[in-house]
Design a protein around this motif. Structure first.
Motif, PDB file in Angstrom:
ATOM      1  N   LYS A 149       7.965  -1.575   2.181  1.00 11.41           N
ATOM      2  CA  LYS A 149       9.356  -0.197   2.531  1.00 11.41           C
ATOM      3  C   LYS A 149       9.324   0.448   3.793  1.00 11.41           C
ATOM      4  CE  LYS A 149       8.234   0.623  -1.974  1.00 11.41           C
ATOM      5  NZ  LYS A 149       8.269   1.237  -2.430  1.00 11.41           N
ATOM      6  N   PRO A 150       9.894   0.642   4.612  1.00  5.19           N
ATOM      7  CA  PRO A 150       9.724   2.320   5.989  1.00  5.19           C
ATOM      8  C   PRO A 150       9.071   2.761   5.450  1.00  5.19           C
ATOM      9  CG  PRO A 150      12.217   1.394   5.087  1.00  5.19           C
ATOM     10  CD  PRO A 150      11.871   0.948   3.785  1.00  5.19           C
ATOM     11  N   VAL A 151       8.373   3.252   5.682  1.00  4.36           N
ATOM     12  CA  VAL A 151       7.217   4.740   5.786  1.00  4.36           C
ATOM     13  C   VAL A 151       7.329   5.512   6.446  1.00  4.36           C
ATOM     14  CG1 VAL A 151       5.216   3.223   4.436  1.00  4.36           C
ATOM     15  CG2 VAL A 151       5.553   3.256   6.651  1.00  4.36           C
ATOM     16  N   THR A 152       7.296   6.925   5.422  1.00  5.32           N
ATOM     17  CA  THR A 152       6.939   7.519   7.255  1.00  5.32           C
ATOM     18  C   THR A 152       5.489   8.000   8.179  1.00  5.32           C
ATOM     19  OG1 THR A 152       7.284   9.514   5.798  1.00  5.32           O
ATOM     20  CG2 THR A 152       8.440   9.064   6.984  1.00  5.32           C
ATOM     21  N   ASP A 153       4.854   7.725   7.064  1.00  2.18           N
ATOM     22  CA  ASP A 153       3.166   7.623   7.542  1.00  2.18           C
ATOM     23  C   ASP A 153       2.300   6.538   6.906  1.00  2.18           C
ATOM     24  OD1 ASP A 153       0.897   8.485   7.950  1.00  2.18           O
ATOM     25  OD2 ASP A 153       1.375  10.522   7.002  1.00  2.18           O
ATOM     26  N   LEU A 154       1.761   5.584   8.204  1.00  2.65           N
ATOM     27  CA  LEU A 154       1.149   4.453   7.367  1.00  2.65           C
ATOM     28  C   LEU A 154      -0.108   4.151   5.932  1.00  2.65           C
ATOM     29  CD1 LEU A 154       0.585   2.459  10.452  1.00  2.65           C
ATOM     30  CD2 LEU A 154       2.351   2.598   9.472  1.00  2.65           C
ATOM     31  N   PHE A 155      -0.491   6.392   6.501  1.00  3.04           N
ATOM     32  CA  PHE A 155      -1.140   6.563   5.568  1.00  3.04           C
ATOM     33  C   PHE A 155      -0.828   6.680   3.843  1.00  3.04           C
ATOM     34  CE2 PHE A 155      -3.404   9.704   3.041  1.00  3.04           C
ATOM     35  CZ  PHE A 155      -4.528   9.315   3.456  1.00  3.04           C
ATOM     36  N   ASN A 156       0.380   6.053   4.117  1.00  2.00           N
ATOM     37  CA  ASN A 156       0.866   5.873   2.433  1.00  2.00           C
ATOM     38  C   ASN A 156       1.442   4.603   2.278  1.00  2.00           C
ATOM     39  OD1 ASN A 156       1.999   8.771   2.621  1.00  2.00           O
ATOM     40  ND2 ASN A 156       3.944   8.152   3.096  1.00  2.00           N
ATOM     41  N   LEU A 157       0.299   3.586   2.706  1.00  2.00           N
ATOM     42  CA  LEU A 157       0.275   2.141   2.389  1.00  2.00           C
ATOM     43  C   LEU A 157      -1.234   2.064   1.750  1.00  2.00           C
ATOM     44  CD1 LEU A 157       1.273   0.699   6.151  1.00  2.00           C
ATOM     45  CD2 LEU A 157       2.836   0.298   3.140  1.00  2.00           C
ATOM     46  N   GLN A 158      -1.143   1.085   0.626  1.00  2.00           N
ATOM     47  CA  GLN A 158      -2.490   1.286   0.413  1.00  2.00           C
ATOM     48  C   GLN A 158      -3.567  -0.818   1.285  1.00  2.00           C
ATOM     49  OE1 GLN A 158      -4.816   1.589  -1.931  1.00  2.00           O
ATOM     50  NE2 GLN A 158      -3.567   3.828  -1.943  1.00  2.00           N
ATOM     51  N   ALA A 159      -4.390  -0.347   1.588  1.00  2.00           N
ATOM     52  CA  ALA A 159      -4.889  -1.729   1.531  1.00  2.00           C
ATOM     53  C   ALA A 159      -5.030  -3.146   0.836  1.00  2.00           C
ATOM     54  CB  ALA A 159      -6.396  -1.310   2.519  1.00  2.00           C
ATOM     55  N   ARG A 160      -5.457  -4.130   1.261  1.00  2.00           N
ATOM     56  CA  ARG A 160      -4.352  -5.166   0.695  1.00  2.00           C
ATOM     57  C   ARG A 160      -5.455  -6.284   0.700  1.00  2.00           C
ATOM     58  NH1 ARG A 160       0.532  -9.289   0.825  1.00  2.00           N
ATOM     59  NH2 ARG A 160      -0.963 -11.706   0.512  1.00  2.00           N
ATOM     60  N   ASN A 161      -6.359  -5.983   1.559  1.00  2.00           N
ATOM     61  CA  ASN A 161      -7.789  -6.148   2.050  1.00  2.00           C
ATOM     62  C   ASN A 161      -8.137  -4.977   3.410  1.00  2.00           C
ATOM     63  OD1 ASN A 161     -10.096  -7.551   1.820  1.00  2.00           O
ATOM     64  ND2 ASN A 161      -9.676  -9.354   1.880  1.00  2.00           N
ATOM     65  N   ALA A 162      -9.614  -5.073   3.220  1.00  2.00           N
ATOM     66  CA  ALA A 162     -10.571  -4.363   4.378  1.00  2.00           C
ATOM     67  C   ALA A 162     -11.708  -4.615   4.571  1.00  2.00           C
ATOM     68  CB  ALA A 162     -10.654  -2.844   3.925  1.00  2.00           C
ATOM     69  N   PHE A 163     -12.573  -4.306   5.831  1.00  2.00           N
ATOM     70  CA  PHE A 163     -14.139  -5.074   6.043  1.00  2.00           C
ATOM     71  C   PHE A 163     -14.593  -4.000   6.425  1.00  2.00           C
ATOM     72  CE2 PHE A 163     -16.739  -5.849  10.480  1.00  2.00           C
ATOM     73  CZ  PHE A 163     -16.926  -7.614   9.963  1.00  2.00           C
ATOM     74  N   PHE A 164     -15.614  -3.487   6.123  1.00  2.00           N
ATOM     75  CA  PHE A 164     -16.547  -2.819   6.537  1.00  2.00           C
ATOM     76  C   PHE A 164     -17.526  -2.943   7.342  1.00  2.00           C
ATOM     77  CE2 PHE A 164     -20.367   0.361   5.611  1.00  2.00           C
ATOM     78  CZ  PHE A 164     -19.241   1.475   4.339  1.00  2.00           C
ATOM     79  N   VAL A 165     -16.919  -1.438   8.506  1.00  2.00           N
ATOM     80  CA  VAL A 165     -17.640  -2.011   9.342  1.00  2.00           C
ATOM     81  C   VAL A 165     -19.045  -0.676   9.423  1.00  2.00           C
ATOM     82  CG1 VAL A 165     -17.955  -0.813  12.227  1.00  2.00           C
ATOM     83  CG2 VAL A 165     -16.046  -2.696  11.166  1.00  2.00           C
ATOM     84  N   GLY A 166     -18.673   0.031   8.944  1.00  2.00           N
ATOM     85  CA  GLY A 166     -19.434   1.624   8.464  1.00  2.00           C
ATOM     86  C   GLY A 166     -20.170   2.212   9.581  1.00  2.00           C
TER      87      GLY A 166
END
Ligand SMILES: Nc1ncnc2c1ncn2[C@@H]1O[C@H](COP(=O)(O)OP(=O)(O)OP(=O)(O)O)[C@@H](O)[C@H]1O
Ligand SMILES: [Mg+2]
Length: 428
Positions: A149-166
């Motif tokens: 869905k369109p968003v005003t702020d990408l912060f509203n999205l939840q990550a589907r997967n992530a890679f931790f760099v630390g």
């Protein structure tokens, strides 16, 4: 407070604020808002509400927030041209990478492209490669999401997967970052998007930055690189990109710049987003594979008993934890214990390694990435305590699945989830 703004003008709102469009038609980064649609503007951020049909807004402003009217649209025409370039792509999936300095408008430009592509019915993914000012995943990670869905702020999205760099800064983890982004890109492509937008960090000036961005382009192989230019800060990067397909786009003049402190507090919102509803979990150390733990050498055993006893003798005490790593000795002692510097020197002379003494409690607050046995990223946590006697790790996290792998980051959070300096020689 209600406010009416004429068609053709833009209302710039600096957060923290909440804005609803009561009537009329308004566009935020390519997302059409009408019929009581509400947008939240985070503290430290600015949203442009471009009025397409005379609109009435219902605005609540938080402390130090403001709303200001300007003439015209603050979206540069080069952004629209960039979007048009992506229509009728030669290949599918089509990958676009966005590069630009800090506060050049990278996130907003990605948001604009995503919203425009979604309005054309495309399947769009965002790969967020900005560690320090991440929008999608937690800070210190790279991550991705499919945007439905369109968003005003990408912060509203939840990550589907992530890679931790630390780390929060790319310069300290170039290879890891490239590895993380490459593997996430593969995963995204296996889900068949029409378009993939890759955002990057704002480190663009200097030889190391240029080399890093060039390495990323080579590994991620985008179909086009959009370079957001303010003045001439991108010159040497553009030069290095040579024949790579690229398009220079403008940085909006209505950008709101942020201080280091504001950037940090925006990052803290990122930790809060992924630590909401957290609880303290106690996990036996024997269940866990612990990675990147050079700070305390947790996963290493003490080596030969003979050597350990010899070192305890030299120290004049038995530490809570002791590990001999390749290049250093980690010694953990009780909060109120003391070791004489002479004894530490003796250990260093005998082992020819640096001895690092950490006091119990200093581990508190270290940022952790939590994975399951298949190495799927489950979320982040903050280390509460290592119980050396009972051999447990206490972690503050919302993750409730079984945790098998823990990676220790080089960031520490206090109880209010604010970043605090880290102990030992890592403290720069
Ligand atoms: N066209 C515009 N009109 C008004 N404000 C804008 C516009 N584009 C961006 N901004 C605002 O300017 C600020 C900086 O933009 P943005 O966050 O997109 O930059 P960035 O390059 O991603 O920054 P960072 O390096 O922190 O990730 C944000 O608050 C954003 O909402
Ligand atoms: Mg950004």
């Amino acid at each position: 407070m209600n406010r009416t703004v004429e068609s053709g003008k833009t209302l710039l709102v600096d957060g923290p604020a909440s804005v609803s469009v009561v009537s009329g038609k308004v566009e935020v980064f390519g997302f059409i808002l009408r019929n009581m649609r509400r947008a939240v503007v985070r503290e430290g951020k600015r949203l442009p509400f471009a009025v397409k049909e005379t609109a009435t807004f219902d605005i609540s402003l938080g402390e130090s927030a403001k709303a200001e009217e300007v003439d015209g649209d603050t979206i540069p025409s080069s952004w629209i041209k960039a979007y048009e370039q992506m229509l009728n792509p030669q290949v599918k999936p089509f990958t676009a990478m966005v590069v630009g300095a800090v506060d050049s408008g990278k996130t907003s430009f990605c948001t604009f492209l995503i919203n425009k592509l979604l309005s054309g019915g495309q399947k769009v993914a965002i790969l967020d490669g900005d560690l320090g000012q991440s929008d999608v995943g937690p800070p210190c990670t790279v991550s991705y999401a499919f945007v439905t869905k369109p968003v005003t702020d990408l912060f509203n999205l939840q990550a589907r997967n992530a890679f931790f760099v630390g780390f929060t800064s790319p310069s300290r983890a170039i290879n890891k970052l490239a590895e993380g982004l490459t593997s996430l890109k593969q995963e995204i492509l296996s889900n068949n998007p029409d378009f993939l937008i890759i955002n990057t960090d704002g480190w663009v000036e200097g030889e190391d930055a240029v080399n890093y961005k060039f390495q990323l382009v080579e590994k991620l192989n985008p179909d086009i690189v959009f370079c957001i230019q303010q003045k001439d800060e991108m010159a040497s990067l553009l030069n290095t990109f040579g024949k790579i397909k690229k398009l220079v786009v403008d940085s909006p003049s209505a950008i709101r710049e942020r201080s280091r402190e504001k950037r940090r507090s925006l990052r803290e919102l990122g930790y809060i987003k992924y630590l909401r509803n957290a609880k303290v979990r106690s996990i036996p150390l024997s269940w866990l594979k612990i990675e990147e733990d050079e700070l305390i050498g947790l996963s290493r055993n003490r080596g030969s008993r003979k050597q350990a006893n010899r070192i305890y003798e030299l120290l004049g005490m038995k530490p809570l934890h002791f590990a001999e790593l390749q290049d250093k000795i980690c010694i953990v002692i009780g909060r109120r214990r003391w070791i004489s510097p002479d004894n530490i020197k003796k250990v260093e002379e005998i082992t020819k390694k640096k001895a690092v003494v950490v006091r119990k409690g200093e581990e508190e607050g270290l940022l952790l990435a939590l994975y399951d046995a298949e190495r799927k990223f489950l979320g982040i946590g903050s280390l509460r305590e290592i119980g050396y006697e009972r051999k447990v790790m206490k972690v503050y996290t919302p993750v409730s699945n079984k945790i098998s792998i823990v990676t220790i980051g080089r960031v520490k959070l206090d109880e209010n989830l604010k970043e605090t300096p880290i102990f030992t020689e890592e403290n720069e």
